[in-house]
Design a protein around this motif. Structure first.
Motif, PDB file in Angstrom:
ATOM      1  N   VAL A  70      37.211  45.526  40.784  1.00  0.00           N
ATOM      2  CA  VAL A  70      37.379  44.106  40.468  1.00  0.00           C
ATOM      3  C   VAL A  70      37.818  43.943  39.012  1.00  0.00           C
ATOM      4  O   VAL A  70      38.699  43.135  38.711  1.00  0.00           O
ATOM      5  N   ARG A  71      37.249  44.714  38.095  1.00  0.00           N
ATOM      6  CA  ARG A  71      37.651  44.648  36.690  1.00  0.00           C
ATOM      7  C   ARG A  71      39.139  44.971  36.540  1.00  0.00           C
ATOM      8  O   ARG A  71      39.884  44.259  35.860  1.00  0.00           O
ATOM      9  N   VAL A  72      39.586  46.030  37.200  1.00  0.00           N
ATOM     10  CA  VAL A  72      40.991  46.427  37.116  1.00  0.00           C
ATOM     11  C   VAL A  72      41.881  45.375  37.789  1.00  0.00           C
ATOM     12  O   VAL A  72      42.953  45.027  37.279  1.00  0.00           O
ATOM     13  N   HIS A  73      41.430  44.844  38.914  1.00  0.00           N
ATOM     14  CA  HIS A  73      42.176  43.779  39.597  1.00  0.00           C
ATOM     15  C   HIS A  73      42.332  42.560  38.682  1.00  0.00           C
ATOM     16  O   HIS A  73      43.436  42.034  38.511  1.00  0.00           O
ATOM     17  N   ARG A  74      41.233  42.118  38.102  1.00  0.00           N
ATOM     18  CA  ARG A  74      41.269  40.944  37.225  1.00  0.00           C
ATOM     19  C   ARG A  74      42.147  41.205  35.999  1.00  0.00           C
ATOM     20  O   ARG A  74      42.892  40.326  35.575  1.00  0.00           O
TER      21      ARG A  74
END
Length: 175
Positions: A70-74
């Motif tokens: 999720v961090r990388v996606h965001r």
């Protein structure tokens, strides 16, 4: 948008969970930018190995993997990561309608939901301005209230228009 990509039942974590269950990193890579792919691949490998160390290790590793994805996606969206959100959050009527539209292959429901919301907002904002217009000749304060409401309607409509014609959601590309 109230993104739900950072919730435990959102599309990113759902794909990450499926990737772990099937041991197939390809299930989650479409949700991250090319620039973030190496981080996700590394986290996937470490998580798969940690899952073999028992139930508690699996729970910790899975959670860490979900947070990483999720961090990388965001980051690819140019948005901050503020932690995983719980499942079941109220994301309003539009996201579920958009998801159903994609599942059904028809935009009819989503169009109806959006048009209904916009119609209601236009009518409410317009009605307020018109009600204030009736008293706009009663002094500066009354005129000011009408001007604020009328300009508010115009600015809101302009922002809505700009958003409606904006480039579709896409990850930020870095040089």
């Amino acid at each position: 948008m109230p993104p739900h990509c950072d919730s435990l039942d959102g599309p990113v974590v759902t794909a990450a969970r499926k990737a772990l269950e099937e041991r197939d990193i390809g299930q989650v890579l479409p949700y991250v930018s090319e620039e973030g792919e190496a981080d996700v691949r590394e986290a996937f490998g470490l998580t798969v190995r940690a899952r073999m160390l028992g139930q508690e290790a699996q729970e910790v590793a899975d959670r860490w993997f979900f947070e990483t994805v999720v961090r990388v996606h965001r980051s690819g969206e140019g948005a901050p990561f503020t932690g995983l959100k719980p499942a079941g959050l109220n994301v309003g009527p539009v996201i579920p309608a958009a998801e159903r539209a994609l599942d059904a292959g028809s935009a009819d429901e989503l169009t109806g939901v959006l048009c209904g919301i916009i119609r209601k907002q236009v009518e409410e904002r317009h009605d307020r301005a018109m009600a204030l217009k009736e008293h706009a000749t009663e002094g500066v304060a009354a005129t000011r209230a009408y001007v604020e409401a009328s300009l508010g309607l115009q600015v809101w409509a302009h922002h809505l228009y700009k958003q409606a014609i904006a480039v579709p959601h896409a990850p930020t590309r870095r040089s």
